[in-house]
Write a protein that holds these residues in place. Structure first.
Motif, PDB file in Angstrom:
ATOM      1  N   LEU A   1       0.809  -1.247  -0.083  1.00 27.24           N
ATOM      2  CA  LEU A   1       0.033  -0.038   0.128  1.00 27.24           C
ATOM      3  C   LEU A   1       0.515   1.227   0.106  1.00 27.24           C
ATOM      4  O   LEU A   1       0.467   2.483  -0.530  1.00 27.24           O
ATOM      5  CB  LEU A   1      -0.737   0.059   1.249  1.00 27.24           C
ATOM      6  CG  LEU A   1      -2.306  -0.232   1.057  1.00 27.24           C
ATOM      7  CD1 LEU A   1      -2.810  -0.621   2.452  1.00 27.24           C
ATOM      8  CD2 LEU A   1      -3.144   0.419   0.310  1.00 27.24           C
ATOM      9  N   GLY A   2       2.102   1.315   0.914  1.00 32.11           N
ATOM     10  CA  GLY A   2       2.801   2.650   0.883  1.00 32.11           C
ATOM     11  C   GLY A   2       3.780   2.453  -0.326  1.00 32.11           C
ATOM     12  O   GLY A   2       4.793   3.366  -0.105  1.00 32.11           O
ATOM     13  N   GLN A   3       3.697   1.808  -1.297  1.00 33.95           N
ATOM     14  CA  GLN A   3       4.735   1.943  -2.379  1.00 33.95           C
ATOM     15  C   GLN A   3       5.144   3.362  -2.811  1.00 33.95           C
ATOM     16  O   GLN A   3       6.101   3.637  -3.437  1.00 33.95           O
ATOM     17  CB  GLN A   3       4.607   1.130  -3.475  1.00 33.95           C
ATOM     18  CG  GLN A   3       3.421   1.141  -4.190  1.00 33.95           C
ATOM     19  CD  GLN A   3       3.007  -0.064  -5.241  1.00 33.95           C
ATOM     20  OE1 GLN A   3       3.730   0.201  -6.235  1.00 33.95           O
ATOM     21  NE2 GLN A   3       2.052  -0.916  -5.061  1.00 33.95           N
ATOM     22  N   GLN A   4       4.030   3.932  -3.060  1.00 35.22           N
ATOM     23  CA  GLN A   4       4.491   5.634  -3.609  1.00 35.22           C
ATOM     24  C   GLN A   4       5.084   6.479  -2.677  1.00 35.22           C
ATOM     25  O   GLN A   4       6.051   6.839  -2.830  1.00 35.22           O
ATOM     26  CB  GLN A   4       2.888   6.154  -4.095  1.00 35.22           C
ATOM     27  CG  GLN A   4       2.203   5.315  -4.992  1.00 35.22           C
ATOM     28  CD  GLN A   4       3.156   5.082  -6.481  1.00 35.22           C
ATOM     29  OE1 GLN A   4       4.075   5.704  -6.861  1.00 35.22           O
ATOM     30  NE2 GLN A   4       2.932   3.821  -6.817  1.00 35.22           N
ATOM     31  N   LEU A   5       4.790   6.277  -1.289  1.00 33.25           N
ATOM     32  CA  LEU A   5       5.444   7.052  -0.437  1.00 33.25           C
ATOM     33  C   LEU A   5       7.090   6.349  -0.439  1.00 33.25           C
ATOM     34  O   LEU A   5       7.836   7.280  -0.291  1.00 33.25           O
ATOM     35  CB  LEU A   5       4.873   6.652   1.102  1.00 33.25           C
ATOM     36  CG  LEU A   5       5.453   7.063   2.214  1.00 33.25           C
ATOM     37  CD1 LEU A   5       5.627   8.731   1.947  1.00 33.25           C
ATOM     38  CD2 LEU A   5       4.985   6.961   3.337  1.00 33.25           C
ATOM     39  N   ALA A   6       7.240   5.036  -0.416  1.00 36.29           N
ATOM     40  CA  ALA A   6       8.633   4.411  -0.589  1.00 36.29           C
ATOM     41  C   ALA A   6       9.272   5.109  -1.542  1.00 36.29           C
ATOM     42  O   ALA A   6      10.383   5.533  -1.648  1.00 36.29           O
ATOM     43  CB  ALA A   6       8.550   2.933  -0.596  1.00 36.29           C
ATOM     44  N   ARG A   7       8.547   5.215  -2.971  1.00 34.43           N
ATOM     45  CA  ARG A   7       9.299   5.752  -4.114  1.00 34.43           C
ATOM     46  C   ARG A   7       9.772   7.130  -3.866  1.00 34.43           C
ATOM     47  O   ARG A   7      10.809   7.586  -4.088  1.00 34.43           O
ATOM     48  CB  ARG A   7       8.435   5.644  -5.320  1.00 34.43           C
ATOM     49  CG  ARG A   7       8.235   4.207  -5.814  1.00 34.43           C
ATOM     50  CD  ARG A   7       7.475   4.126  -7.163  1.00 34.43           C
ATOM     51  NE  ARG A   7       7.373   2.774  -7.731  1.00 34.43           N
ATOM     52  CZ  ARG A   7       6.498   2.048  -7.709  1.00 34.43           C
ATOM     53  NH1 ARG A   7       5.485   2.306  -7.028  1.00 34.43           N
ATOM     54  NH2 ARG A   7       6.559   0.953  -8.143  1.00 34.43           N
TER      55      ARG A   7
END
Length: 399
Positions: free
Chosen positions: A348-354
């Motif tokens: 779910l948090g992949q965009q934040l991680a990117r």
């Protein structure tokens, strides 16, 4: 019919950045092969990219924690099968419970909220790079940059007081250890949960503009559900990105040709982040699913109750999907990698991680053009003893 039987997942690496050679041999010979788990269960190992996506996306393969046989030994012993996931522990659940929790969380990880975070991430990165320079050379990049940057970001997103980070960071590290006795790991996990549960109670009394308060405000969750969801987000939100920042920097410092390309063309940072996710695959034990019924896949039949281990590291190096997969190339388009998973449980948090990685890598190498290892690469301690791979410390030097 498959013939190979592997006892325990191969984990010995030829070097810090490449997966065990046995995984590549298995992928070419038998993309799905028999695997004996530490508790004696006879399950399966998937090493092929297409089959990995298929298992992740097929609802006949369950994510329910109580059905899984555990692949990792802890403290030299097989981990007992787990009880059903507690309310809110969505990564160990299937639909409809998983669907309900994920929908509520998706409402918190909005594009607007992520875009609003960008300037704050840039500010946090800049502050910690200034702290690196103030500390002076040499310095441990993990302690002073790779860990605190995502930790501060997830704290602000969830509404966790950053000054209280020392306790949960210590306990999170203990909970992800593979060397400690299982009882110690369980106790550390419980302490993190107790910390988050107390925070949820405080948020219910005095809500703020943060994700925990937002989950409470939906009116669809009790405090136990919010605390369990917050626990997963807190651990995943700082441990995974922290290890990518540390390990990714280590790799780039040992690949001067690739680092030069990135420095000469900062626009390559988006590509570089995806390629680092593909090439490094820090979820080095992969993911796990258990068949709910007999399923034919890859020329074999996985029987109901059999657990399948999906090697993300092997799948991300599959030559049928990625050309020259064992080469690290920041100019490559590595989209479609499985570093964030696939299917209903994709991160779910992949965009934040990117965002954190793009900002972090770009600023680090811009502000420290002569950044280099302060010790020989062979002396960097790797996290082979942890559930999430990376570096324990990364001593670096600069002028």
């Amino acid at each position: 019919m498959t013939e190979t039987l592997t006892t325990g997942l191969p984990v010995e690496r030829p070097d810090p950045f490449n997966p065990p050679a046995e995984l590549g041999i298995l992928r070419e010979a038998e993309p799905i092969s028999r695997l004996r788990f530490p508790d004696g269960h006879l399950g399966w190992l998937v090493t092929n990219y297409a089959l990995a996506r298929e298992v992740h996306a097929d609802p006949r393969f369950s994510s329910r924690s109580e059905l899984h046989h555990i692949l990792r030994e802890v403290g030299g012993q097989a981990v007992p099968q787990q009880p059903p996931a507690q309310p809110g522990m969505f990564i160990g659940q299937d639909a409809p419970d998983h669907t309900r929790y994920r929908k509520l969380l998706t409402g918190q990880f909005t594009v607007r909220r992520m875009n609003q975070l960008m300037p704050r991430v840039e500010q946090i990165v800049a502050e910690h790079l200034a702290g690196l320079r103030a500390h002076g050379s040499p310095v441990d990049l993990v302690e002073h940059f790779a860990l605190p940057v995502p930790s501060m970001v997830i704290c602000e997103l969830l509404g966790v007081p950053y000054e209280e980070r020392e306790g949960f960071q210590r306990d999170t590290g203990a909970a992800l250890s593979l060397n400690r006795p299982f009882e110690e790991i369980r106790a550390a996990f419980d302490r993190v949960l107790e910390f988050v549960a107390d925070l949820v109670a405080r948020k219910r009394a005095e809500p703020g503009d943060d994700m925990l308060s937002g989950l409470i405000a939906t009116g669809e969750l009790d405090d136990e559900e919010v605390a369990n969801m917050g626990l997963l987000l807190l651990i995943a939100g700082h441990e995974t990105t922290a290890n990518m920042l540390g390990l990714g920097t280590f790799l780039l410092l040992t690949r001067p040709d690739q680092l030069r390309l990135l420095r000469d063309d900062p626009a390559l940072v988006d590509n570089a982040v995806e390629e680092l996710m593909r090439y490094l695959s820090i979820i080095h034990f992969g993911t796990t699913r258990t068949a709910l019924e007999d399923v034919g896949i890859g020329g074999v039949v996985v029987r109901a109750g059999e657990t399948v281990s999906i090697s993300v590291t092997a799948a991300n190096r599959d030559p049928e999907r990625f050309e020259r997969p064992d080469e690290f190339d920041v100019t490559r388009s590595a989209s479609g990698h499985l570093g964030f998973g696939h299917g209903a449980h994709q991160c779910l948090g992949q965009q934040l991680a990117r965002i954190e990685m793009r900002v972090g890598y770009a600023a680090l190498f811009r502000e420290f053009p002569d950044l280099r290892l302060a010790v020989p690469a062979a002396e960097v301690r790797m996290r082979t003893d942890m559930a999430i791979y990376g570096v324990h410390e990364l001593p670096v030097a600069f002028s």
